[in-house]
Design a protein around this motif. Structure first.
Motif, mmCIF file in Angstrom:
data_model
loop_
_atom_site.group_PDB
_atom_site.id
_atom_site.type_symbol
_atom_site.label_atom_id
_atom_site.label_comp_id
_atom_site.label_asym_id
_atom_site.label_seq_id
_atom_site.Cartn_x
_atom_site.Cartn_y
_atom_site.Cartn_z
ATOM 1 N N ALA A 1 0.835 -1.201 0.000
ATOM 2 C CA ALA A 1 0.000 0.000 0.000
ATOM 3 C C ALA A 1 0.874 1.257 0.000
ATOM 4 O O ALA A 1 1.882 1.321 0.693
ATOM 5 C CB ALA A 1 -0.919 -0.008 1.224
ATOM 6 N N HIS A 2 0.491 2.241 -0.811
ATOM 7 C CA HIS A 2 1.186 3.537 -0.866
ATOM 8 C C HIS A 2 2.676 3.368 -1.168
ATOM 9 O O HIS A 2 3.508 4.119 -0.650
ATOM 10 C CB HIS A 2 1.024 4.295 0.454
ATOM 11 C CG HIS A 2 -0.394 4.553 0.861
ATOM 12 N ND1 HIS A 2 -1.232 5.398 0.164
ATOM 13 C CD2 HIS A 2 -1.116 4.077 1.908
ATOM 14 C CE1 HIS A 2 -2.416 5.440 0.756
ATOM 15 N NE2 HIS A 2 -2.374 4.638 1.809
ATOM 16 N N SER A 3 3.026 2.410 -2.002
ATOM 17 C CA SER A 3 4.449 2.130 -2.229
ATOM 18 C C SER A 3 5.179 3.314 -2.853
ATOM 19 O O SER A 3 6.346 3.583 -2.512
ATOM 20 C CB SER A 3 4.606 0.889 -3.114
ATOM 21 O OG SER A 3 3.994 1.095 -4.383
ATOM 22 N N LEU A 4 4.529 4.042 -3.752
ATOM 23 C CA LEU A 4 5.185 5.165 -4.408
ATOM 24 C C LEU A 4 5.565 6.248 -3.402
ATOM 25 O O LEU A 4 6.666 6.814 -3.466
ATOM 26 C CB LEU A 4 4.285 5.749 -5.497
ATOM 27 C CG LEU A 4 4.861 6.944 -6.259
ATOM 28 C CD1 LEU A 4 6.163 6.572 -6.950
ATOM 29 C CD2 LEU A 4 3.837 7.468 -7.288
ATOM 30 N N GLN B 1 9.397 7.575 -2.744
ATOM 31 C CA GLN B 1 9.716 8.996 -2.893
ATOM 32 C C GLN B 1 10.297 9.558 -1.599
ATOM 33 O O GLN B 1 11.234 10.367 -1.637
ATOM 34 C CB GLN B 1 8.455 9.774 -3.292
ATOM 35 C CG GLN B 1 7.992 9.486 -4.712
ATOM 36 C CD GLN B 1 6.684 10.175 -5.046
ATOM 37 O OE1 GLN B 1 5.898 10.533 -4.154
ATOM 38 N NE2 GLN B 1 6.421 10.374 -6.323
ATOM 39 N N HIS B 2 9.760 9.134 -0.478
ATOM 40 C CA HIS B 2 10.272 9.601 0.805
ATOM 41 C C HIS B 2 11.726 9.170 1.002
ATOM 42 O O HIS B 2 12.568 9.963 1.451
ATOM 43 C CB HIS B 2 9.407 9.053 1.943
ATOM 44 C CG HIS B 2 9.923 9.388 3.304
ATOM 45 N ND1 HIS B 2 9.662 10.589 3.934
ATOM 46 C CD2 HIS B 2 10.718 8.693 4.172
ATOM 47 C CE1 HIS B 2 10.257 10.622 5.115
ATOM 48 N NE2 HIS B 2 10.900 9.472 5.288
ATOM 49 N N LEU B 3 12.033 7.926 0.671
ATOM 50 C CA LEU B 3 13.395 7.426 0.829
ATOM 51 C C LEU B 3 14.372 8.181 -0.061
ATOM 52 O O LEU B 3 15.476 8.550 0.366
ATOM 53 C CB LEU B 3 13.441 5.929 0.521
ATOM 54 C CG LEU B 3 12.789 5.011 1.556
ATOM 55 C CD1 LEU B 3 12.614 3.608 0.986
ATOM 56 C CD2 LEU B 3 13.610 4.964 2.833
ATOM 57 N N ARG B 4 13.999 8.425 -1.296
ATOM 58 C CA ARG B 4 14.887 9.154 -2.210
ATOM 59 C C ARG B 4 15.068 10.605 -1.774
ATOM 60 O O ARG B 4 16.159 11.176 -1.881
ATOM 61 C CB ARG B 4 14.323 9.107 -3.628
ATOM 62 C CG ARG B 4 14.362 7.728 -4.280
ATOM 63 C CD ARG B 4 14.196 7.845 -5.784
ATOM 64 N NE ARG B 4 14.201 6.527 -6.407
ATOM 65 C CZ ARG B 4 13.121 5.822 -6.688
ATOM 66 N NH1 ARG B 4 11.924 6.311 -6.402
ATOM 67 N NH2 ARG B 4 13.200 4.644 -7.253
ATOM 68 N N ARG C 1 16.870 -1.620 0.230
ATOM 69 C CA ARG C 1 16.293 -2.272 -0.951
ATOM 70 C C ARG C 1 14.793 -2.353 -0.726
ATOM 71 O O ARG C 1 14.338 -2.877 0.305
ATOM 72 C CB ARG C 1 16.864 -3.673 -1.143
ATOM 73 C CG ARG C 1 16.255 -4.435 -2.329
ATOM 74 C CD ARG C 1 16.819 -5.838 -2.413
ATOM 75 N NE ARG C 1 18.238 -5.826 -2.715
ATOM 76 C CZ ARG C 1 18.741 -5.827 -3.946
ATOM 77 N NH1 ARG C 1 17.936 -5.857 -4.988
ATOM 78 N NH2 ARG C 1 20.033 -5.820 -4.134
ATOM 79 N N VAL C 2 14.012 -1.815 -1.658
ATOM 80 C CA VAL C 2 12.561 -1.889 -1.536
ATOM 81 C C VAL C 2 12.037 -2.938 -2.509
ATOM 82 O O VAL C 2 12.481 -3.026 -3.652
ATOM 83 C CB VAL C 2 11.894 -0.521 -1.800
ATOM 84 C CG1 VAL C 2 12.230 0.464 -0.698
ATOM 85 C CG2 VAL C 2 12.298 0.052 -3.144
ATOM 86 N N SER D 1 20.626 3.592 -1.917
ATOM 87 C CA SER D 1 21.846 3.645 -1.130
ATOM 88 C C SER D 1 21.786 4.767 -0.110
ATOM 89 O O SER D 1 21.017 5.715 -0.274
ATOM 90 C CB SER D 1 23.066 3.825 -2.030
ATOM 91 O OG SER D 1 23.184 2.744 -2.938
ATOM 92 N N PRO D 2 22.616 4.698 0.948
ATOM 93 C CA PRO D 2 22.648 5.762 1.940
ATOM 94 C C PRO D 2 22.955 7.118 1.307
ATOM 95 O O PRO D 2 23.857 7.228 0.481
ATOM 96 C CB PRO D 2 23.777 5.329 2.886
ATOM 97 C CG PRO D 2 23.884 3.860 2.702
ATOM 98 C CD PRO D 2 23.532 3.616 1.272
ATOM 99 N N GLY D 3 22.176 8.107 1.690
ATOM 100 C CA GLY D 3 22.413 9.457 1.217
ATOM 101 C C GLY D 3 21.911 9.740 -0.167
ATOM 102 O O GLY D 3 22.025 10.857 -0.668
ATOM 103 N N GLU D 4 21.300 8.758 -0.852
ATOM 104 C CA GLU D 4 20.813 8.984 -2.213
ATOM 105 C C GLU D 4 19.604 9.892 -2.171
ATOM 106 O O GLU D 4 18.711 9.759 -1.364
ATOM 107 C CB GLU D 4 20.429 7.653 -2.843
ATOM 108 C CG GLU D 4 19.866 7.805 -4.247
ATOM 109 C CD GLU D 4 19.475 6.476 -4.856
ATOM 110 O OE1 GLU D 4 18.613 6.484 -5.738
ATOM 111 O OE2 GLU D 4 20.029 5.466 -4.436
ATOM 112 N N SER D 5 19.561 10.821 -3.047
ATOM 113 C CA SER D 5 18.415 11.733 -3.125
ATOM 114 C C SER D 5 17.970 11.856 -4.564
ATOM 115 O O SER D 5 18.698 11.555 -5.502
ATOM 116 C CB SER D 5 18.800 13.116 -2.572
ATOM 117 O OG SER D 5 19.890 13.654 -3.310
ATOM 118 N N SER D 6 16.742 12.322 -4.740
ATOM 119 C CA SER D 6 16.210 12.456 -6.092
ATOM 120 C C SER D 6 16.670 13.753 -6.721
ATOM 121 O O SER D 6 17.092 14.670 -6.044
ATOM 122 C CB SER D 6 14.686 12.417 -6.043
ATOM 123 O OG SER D 6 14.213 13.429 -5.180
#
Length: 264
Positions: A55-58, A62-65, A74-75, A259-264
């Motif tokens: 549920a609400h995977s997107l 987005q939050h992680l990025r 890993r998702v 990965s740690p620190g990865e951002s969009s």
């Protein structure tokens, strides 16, 4: 160590809050629960985390990025929920030949020392070590009973007449042999399908620190006033202190790497 952070549920007990917010992103005093978990993993020596999504995977991806997790994440999206044990079985290649791994339920709020619990697991012989804590109403939980050596000899999920108030916390360290005990059914559940097969082969580890299942509205609201952050070591309920010895209770898809620190 690696950790499964189980977050695929719909969060029905938290509705209407979870109608628009993923359960693992509900704020605890302004901070998303997922961020609290990932920071705890980083402090505890966990370097890789697999999060199952449904549920609400997107929103979660987005939050992680956007925020850049402090550990490698890993998702894995599940079109059909596999169940807590089913997720482990479907990703056994990710575990590989590791000596042990973590299983963490994402709707638990805690600041307990995970590294201390993993050290306890490695210092004793057992397929798994279950974190246990005391609750006022064990009939809604998985109840464990141990022998004098702290080995779990009975486990019952949501018993009508609980024989103990020590219950499964949603924190477990396990060796890879546990994966062979998961049945092929979908969904497959850890408490219903796996733990009863481990009687006499898993140890109890008592948790004295703050630990609360925030998957219900009353507990979620309680967390907003009782959670003081990672430095708070006070228990939510009265719990016997953890020691270096096992607990003795007397009774009568699809994967994506972030990965740690990865951002969009």
């Amino acid at each position: 160590m690696k950790a499964f952070l189980l977050a695929g549920g719909h969060g029905t007990r938290l509705r209407p809050l979870t109608d628009s917010i993923p359960k693992c992103l509900v704020p605890i005093r302004g901070k998303p629960l997922l961020d609290i978990w990932l920071e705890l993993c980083a402090r505890s020596g966990i370097t890789e985390v697999l999060i199952n999504l449904h549920a609400h995977s997107l929103s979660i991806k987005q939050h992680l990025r956007r925020n850049g997790p402090p550990v490698s994440v890993r998702v894995v999206e599940e079109d059909q929920l596999l169940g807590s044990a089913g997720t482990l079985a479907a990703n056994r290649d990710w575990v590989g030949s590791d000596r042990a791994f973590w299983v963490l339920y994402s709707d638990v709020l805690t600041n307990t020392n995970l590294q201390r619990m993993s050290e306890f697991h490695f210092s004793h012989e057992g397929i798994a070590t279950l974190g246990l804590y005391q609750v006022p109403d064990p009939s809604r939980c998985g109840v464990a009973i141990t022998d004098g050596a702290g080995v779990i000899i009975e486990f019952e999920e949501k018993p009508q007449k609980p024989r103990s108030d020590w219950v499964f916390s949603g924190l477990m360290v396990a060796g890879p042999s546990i994966l062979d005990l998961i049945p092929p059914c979908i969904p497959a559940d850890i408490a219903f399908h796996v733990l009863p097969r481990l009687l006499g082969k898993m140890l109890a580890y008592p948790i004295k620190d703050y630990l609360l299942d925030v998957g219900t509205r009353p507990n979620y609201e309680k967390a907003q006033t009782t959670w003081l952050g990672p430095g708070d070591t006070s228990p939510v309920e009265s719990v016997d202190p953890a020691s270096s010895r096992p607990l003795s209770i007397n009774t009568q898809h699809r994967a994506q790497r972030i990965s740690p620190g990865e951002s969009s």
